[in-house]
Design a protein around this motif. Structure first.
Motif, mmCIF file in Angstrom:
data_model
loop_
_atom_site.group_PDB
_atom_site.id
_atom_site.type_symbol
_atom_site.label_atom_id
_atom_site.label_comp_id
_atom_site.label_asym_id
_atom_site.label_seq_id
_atom_site.Cartn_x
_atom_site.Cartn_y
_atom_site.Cartn_z
ATOM 1 N N VAL A 60 0.893 -1.196 0.090
ATOM 2 C CA VAL A 60 0.077 0.018 -0.095
ATOM 3 C C VAL A 60 0.766 0.964 0.007
ATOM 4 O O VAL A 60 0.620 2.208 -0.821
ATOM 5 C CB VAL A 60 -0.861 -0.021 1.329
ATOM 6 N N VAL A 61 2.003 1.352 0.863
ATOM 7 C CA VAL A 61 2.884 2.358 0.904
ATOM 8 C C VAL A 61 3.535 2.751 -0.594
ATOM 9 O O VAL A 61 3.439 3.670 -1.024
ATOM 10 C CB VAL A 61 3.813 2.307 1.744
ATOM 11 N N ASP A 62 3.855 1.573 -1.201
ATOM 12 C CA ASP A 62 4.344 1.806 -2.599
ATOM 13 C C ASP A 62 3.136 2.384 -3.457
ATOM 14 O O ASP A 62 3.634 3.286 -4.351
ATOM 15 C CB ASP A 62 4.913 0.403 -3.219
ATOM 16 N N TRP A 63 1.999 1.954 -3.520
ATOM 17 C CA TRP A 63 1.000 2.242 -4.274
ATOM 18 C C TRP A 63 0.740 3.794 -4.184
ATOM 19 O O TRP A 63 0.582 4.388 -4.945
ATOM 20 C CB TRP A 63 -0.312 1.383 -4.205
ATOM 21 N N ILE A 64 0.796 4.054 -2.900
ATOM 22 C CA ILE A 64 0.376 5.610 -2.480
ATOM 23 C C ILE A 64 1.777 6.324 -3.148
ATOM 24 O O ILE A 64 1.315 7.482 -3.803
ATOM 25 C CB ILE A 64 0.285 5.853 -1.100
ATOM 26 N N GLY A 65 2.867 5.698 -2.986
ATOM 27 C CA GLY A 65 3.901 6.580 -3.584
ATOM 28 C C GLY A 65 3.630 6.730 -5.113
ATOM 29 O O GLY A 65 4.157 7.910 -5.785
ATOM 30 N N ALA A 103 10.348 18.937 -4.168
ATOM 31 C CA ALA A 103 9.142 17.524 -3.772
ATOM 32 C C ALA A 103 9.544 16.262 -4.153
ATOM 33 O O ALA A 103 10.281 16.112 -5.388
ATOM 34 C CB ALA A 103 7.791 18.148 -4.419
ATOM 35 N N THR A 104 9.566 15.491 -3.069
ATOM 36 C CA THR A 104 9.736 13.937 -3.431
ATOM 37 C C THR A 104 8.457 13.211 -2.897
ATOM 38 O O THR A 104 7.998 13.603 -2.117
ATOM 39 C CB THR A 104 11.020 13.405 -2.896
ATOM 40 N N GLN A 105 8.405 11.861 -3.366
ATOM 41 C CA GLN A 105 7.469 11.052 -2.881
ATOM 42 C C GLN A 105 7.937 10.630 -1.392
ATOM 43 O O GLN A 105 7.230 10.417 -0.719
ATOM 44 C CB GLN A 105 7.536 9.800 -3.734
ATOM 45 N N VAL A 106 9.283 10.185 -1.393
ATOM 46 C CA VAL A 106 9.725 9.703 -0.028
ATOM 47 C C VAL A 106 9.304 10.596 0.894
ATOM 48 O O VAL A 106 8.931 10.349 1.991
ATOM 49 C CB VAL A 106 11.263 9.596 -0.386
ATOM 50 N N ARG A 107 9.464 12.112 0.921
ATOM 51 C CA ARG A 107 9.284 12.973 1.938
ATOM 52 C C ARG A 107 7.549 12.996 2.299
ATOM 53 O O ARG A 107 7.299 12.831 3.538
ATOM 54 C CB ARG A 107 9.388 14.415 1.491
ATOM 55 N N MET A 108 6.958 12.450 1.395
ATOM 56 C CA MET A 108 5.287 12.550 1.573
ATOM 57 C C MET A 108 4.955 11.155 2.467
ATOM 58 O O MET A 108 4.505 11.071 3.522
ATOM 59 C CB MET A 108 4.376 12.604 0.625
ATOM 60 N N LEU A 109 5.699 10.219 1.891
ATOM 61 C CA LEU A 109 5.553 8.605 2.668
ATOM 62 C C LEU A 109 5.888 8.510 3.869
ATOM 63 O O LEU A 109 5.360 7.999 4.729
ATOM 64 C CB LEU A 109 6.138 7.852 1.648
ATOM 65 N N ILE A 110 7.087 9.124 4.229
ATOM 66 C CA ILE A 110 7.726 8.927 5.442
ATOM 67 C C ILE A 110 6.988 9.881 6.656
ATOM 68 O O ILE A 110 6.972 9.611 7.687
ATOM 69 C CB ILE A 110 9.190 9.276 5.714
ATOM 70 N N GLN A 111 6.191 10.886 6.221
ATOM 71 C CA GLN A 111 5.110 11.321 7.118
ATOM 72 C C GLN A 111 3.671 10.765 7.289
ATOM 73 O O GLN A 111 2.920 11.404 8.145
ATOM 74 C CB GLN A 111 5.027 12.878 6.452
ATOM 75 N N LEU A 112 3.651 9.677 6.729
ATOM 76 C CA LEU A 112 2.481 8.982 6.780
ATOM 77 C C LEU A 112 2.273 8.553 8.469
ATOM 78 O O LEU A 112 3.119 8.049 8.973
ATOM 79 C CB LEU A 112 2.337 7.771 6.035
ATOM 80 N N ARG A 149 12.206 2.589 5.147
ATOM 81 C CA ARG A 149 12.690 3.694 4.598
ATOM 82 C C ARG A 149 13.845 3.313 3.432
ATOM 83 O O ARG A 149 13.988 3.998 2.324
ATOM 84 C CB ARG A 149 13.577 4.283 5.467
ATOM 85 N N GLU A 150 14.614 2.148 3.506
ATOM 86 C CA GLU A 150 15.711 1.877 2.518
ATOM 87 C C GLU A 150 14.917 1.518 1.219
ATOM 88 O O GLU A 150 15.548 1.777 0.101
ATOM 89 C CB GLU A 150 16.352 0.462 3.323
ATOM 90 N N PHE A 202 11.846 5.490 -4.914
ATOM 91 C CA PHE A 202 11.297 6.693 -5.537
ATOM 92 C C PHE A 202 12.401 7.641 -5.503
ATOM 93 O O PHE A 202 11.950 8.814 -5.991
ATOM 94 C CB PHE A 202 10.360 6.990 -4.408
ATOM 95 N N SER A 203 13.560 7.594 -4.827
ATOM 96 C CA SER A 203 14.656 8.734 -5.042
ATOM 97 C C SER A 203 14.776 9.298 -6.203
ATOM 98 O O SER A 203 15.412 8.332 -7.225
ATOM 99 C CB SER A 203 15.959 8.311 -3.967
ATOM 100 N N PRO A 204 14.675 10.356 -6.429
ATOM 101 C CA PRO A 204 14.863 10.949 -8.068
ATOM 102 C C PRO A 204 16.497 10.989 -8.137
ATOM 103 O O PRO A 204 16.888 11.208 -7.183
ATOM 104 C CB PRO A 204 14.101 12.267 -7.951
#
Length: 404
Positions: free
Chosen positions: A168-173, A375-384, A391-392, A398-400
């Motif tokens: 689910v985290v992957d799909w959100i990202g 803006a990155t996907q990672v920043r939004m995901l770690i704030q869920l 994290r790894e 997702f890291s651009p």
């Protein structure tokens, strides 16, 4: 007091999948059944070697009691009763039709929500729903995720909540879009629009400092930056920008009309790399004010990027309205401010996905220029909130490349 609804003796439904069994049951019995046991069955004996596995659901039929709500009887035909009511009351009152339609929609919505809480829903899906609700994702976004779980996860995978949560985290990202903020040609005009109080002026100052300090390829210095403000409405707006400008050695000019704007752009276009434009904060319901501002910002000669600035803590319904009404400015992506003031980013992620918009920058404080990042996907995901984040894994996924 608990309701005692009598059951008939257990029976078995077979199908290719759990969903197939439940679909068959609902097509026959509606919701008047209760699942007792579900099993994945292997083919029997030697001759079953080349047969597919199948699923068996053991269930019991409920004997529903008559519905006791006099407003919605069991055999209630809404459209038939609506026609009878309108005929008895003249038939032409549009307000009454609207009220009846809203009642019908409310009844349908309640039926859908009741169906979503059926006892056969796997525990993993129930837990994911609660996590998504806690993070303030919209109902439609939550349903999209739940539908994907049902489609992509096997029964064995549904029994492993950590697996489902990671998926689910992957799909959100994957639903979070970001844009590149590098420029291939100069001069470049960057316009920030948005409602009152979201931090446009501070964001303009942060971007100005960022670009002024950015070392260009083959050059020892940063970009040549100028700031224009059209905000004559807010008291002290120009003075605030001028204070930032003095600290950064960046000139600030005021444009009160479309002619002023064109003159400044013509003057700056010869020797400036970045022109940042701060605008008046307008309510999305201030149609006249938005139209006037759009006229001033009708920039035709220079490459222009418009960013809609919104607060991360804006609730979904308000965010939807803001994004819709600001479409007249042709914004391509968002600057999401005040990321440090909320733990629930579900609203912003949901409406960005709904409106097919991307994020360009995040801000999370008042410091100029440090509190702004790409803006990155990672920043939004770690704030869920309350999600277990690998994290790894998400950094790798997702890291651009070439992030600023």
């Amino acid at each position: 007091m608990a309701l005692n609804i009598p059951e008939l003796p257990p029976m078995v439904m077979r199908g290719d999948s759990l969903e197939d069994c439940i679909k068959k049951l609902r097509s026959i019995y509606g919701s008047d059944f209760r699942i007792i046991r579900r099993e994945e069955k292997a083919p029997d004996g030697f001759f079953g070697l080349f047969k597919k596995k199948h699923y068996e659901v053991t269930y019991a039929l409920l004997q529903p009691e008559p519905r006791k709500n006099p407003l919605v009887p069991a055999a209630f035909d809404f459209e038939k009763e609506k026609r009878k009511f309108l005929e008895a009351n003249g038939g032409g009152n549009p307000q009454m039709k609207l009220i009846l339609d809203e009642l019908h929609e409310l009844n349908r919505s309640l039926d859908e929500k009741t169906s979503a809480l059926c006892p056969e829903e796997p525990a993993a899906i129930v837990r994911i729903r609660e996590l998504l609700r806690k993070n303030e994702f919209t109902p439609s976004y939550i349903q999209k995720i739940v539908d994907k779980i049902r489609k992509d996860c096997s029964l064995e995978e549904l029994d492993d909540f950590n697996f489902v949560q990671k998926a689910v985290v992957d799909w959100i990202g994957e639903t979070i879009r970001t844009v590149k903020t590098e420029y291939l040609s100069y001069p470049q005009v960057i316009v920030l629009v948005g409602p009152t109080g979201v931090g446009k002026t501070t964001s303009v100052a942060k971007l100005a400092a960022k670009y002024a300090a950015l070392t260009a390829k083959g050059s020892a210095g940063g970009k040549r930056v100028r700031i224009i403000t059209i905000d004559t409405y807010r008291i002290g707006a120009k003075q605030q920008l001028e204070t930032y400008g003095e600290l950064m050695d960046i000139p600030v000019s005021l444009a009160e009309s479309a002619d002023d704007m064109q003159k400044l752009l013509t003057m700056y276009s010869k020797d400036v790399d970045i022109i940042l434009v701060d605008t008046t904060g307008r309510s999305p319901k201030d149609y006249e004010g938005l139209a006037k501002m759009r006229n001033i910002l009708d920039l035709k000669k220079l490459p222009t990027r418009v960013f809609l600035t919104v607060s991360a803590s804006t609730k979904a319904s308000d965010l939807r309205t803001v994004m819709q009404q600001y479409e007249i400015f042709g914004y391509e992506s968002l600057i999401v401010t005040k990321m440090d003031e909320t733990d629930c980013l579900g609203s912003i992620i949901s409406i960005m996905d709904e409106k097919n918009k991307a994020a360009a920058y995040f801000t999370d404080g008042q410091r100029v220029p440090s509190d702004i990042v790409k803006a990155t996907q990672v920043r939004m995901l770690i704030q869920l909130a309350d999600f277990k984040i690998d994290r790894e894994h998400i950094d790798r996924k997702f890291s651009p490349e070439g992030a600023e």
